[in-house]
Write an enzyme that holds these catalytic residues in place. Sequence first.
Site, PDB file in Angstrom:
ATOM      1  N   GLY A   1       0.793  -1.260   0.097  1.00  0.00           N
ATOM      2  CA  GLY A   1      -0.098  -0.033   0.047  1.00  0.00           C
ATOM      3  C   GLY A   1       0.764   1.442  -0.083  1.00  0.00           C
ATOM      4  CG  ASP A   2       3.140   2.755   2.768  1.00  0.00           C
ATOM      5  OD1 ASP A   2       2.804   3.907   2.680  1.00  0.00           O
ATOM      6  OD2 ASP A   2       3.448   2.354   3.876  1.00  0.00           O
ATOM      7  CB  THR A   3       6.288  -0.561  -1.973  1.00  0.00           C
ATOM      8  OG1 THR A   3       5.438  -1.573  -1.995  1.00  0.00           O
ATOM      9  CG2 THR A   3       7.218  -0.487  -0.689  1.00  0.00           C
TER      10      THR A   3
END
Length: 409
Positions: free
Chosen positions: A181-183
Amino acid sequence: MTTRPQSTGALAGLRVIDLTQMLAGPFCTQILADHGADVIKVEAMTGDGTRLTGPFCEDDTLRDYGGYFQSVNRNKRSIAVDMKTAEGVALVRTLIDGADIVVENFRAGVMERLGLAYETLRETNPRLVYGTVRGFGDPRSGASPYADWPAYDVVAQAMGGMMGITGPDRHTPMKIGPGVGDTIPALMLCIGILSAVHRMKETGLGQFVDVAMTDAVLALCERIVYQTSYTGVVPGPEGNRHPLLCPFGLFRARDGYVSIACATDALWAKLATAIGRPDVGSDPAFATNAARVGNAQRVIDLLEAFTSIRTKEEIATLLGGKVPFGPVCTSAEIFADPHYAVRDMLVDVEQPGSAQRVKIAGVPIKLSDTPGAVRRRAPMLGEHTDEILLATGYSSEDIDRLRAEGAVR
């Protein structure tokens, strides 16, 4: 004008002012740094919060940062600035005026309150490419009703649809292990920034690049959009199966699990022969993908009768190179795998305060003429403050004054 250090890599010559913290923003700027951009990480006086997040080496006497920070901040330089002071904000504005790219992941409105809005910055640096990643995007691109909500990886995974199709059964959604969800948003922001840089080199004008974490996750889950649109069916968690292909998933081995993926009927025939069952390769109950999807449990039982009595290594000997196959690897198995060694995907770096060197993930994008690389460890907090300010035109006396006033560290 700030002097730019010599570097190698496809992005050598680009300067990035990195105002990000945690994972999404730093992962984006790390990719730029890996490929040669000069990334100046502007940190608060207390540093990026992930400096406090382990793991730490047992003999680390400094504890300036642990594995989390080391992994996504290599190849960067650090300057510590108090942006709550007018002097600190003015200093950052000076750095941005001499940069090609600025990246931030504050909540919407923070940069505006600091007087560093994109519209303000481009007045003095029209070539600036301004990149931002937030949970629900920037209002400039579409004012989300959730724009003021804070978000982390797990929120983006949940709201972007990823958890809704992941889990052991249709009633149990599940978080993906790594922080995708970040990368994934970070990767998309990197693509957007480089697209804008390409355009800027043609026109001389930068632009605003906006990625919402939730949007990026939804784009990654593109299948749920067309499935619902075409069929009206709302997909749910599918365990280790695929709703449209069979066999395509995980199968029990004697010492773990293996993945097998036969997306075509020709591959199924090869798999049937490899497991000693050439008869099922042409059996009408299994010969086509549609038939196998309709008889998915029979296919799974047939394959697990073969895999469950063999080790991952034994199965690899029989299937490797014949059909799409791979064992489910632990980190220990990855460390021992010659593939990752020959591909330079486990890189040794210095850990300040420790006598031992540590490993971090390498650079996956391989360029033949201008390869990226992990050239140096992550920086200690404010390690390059003097170096950066002197190159920007500040005198030693100026730096001493700023430090005495608490504007820099």
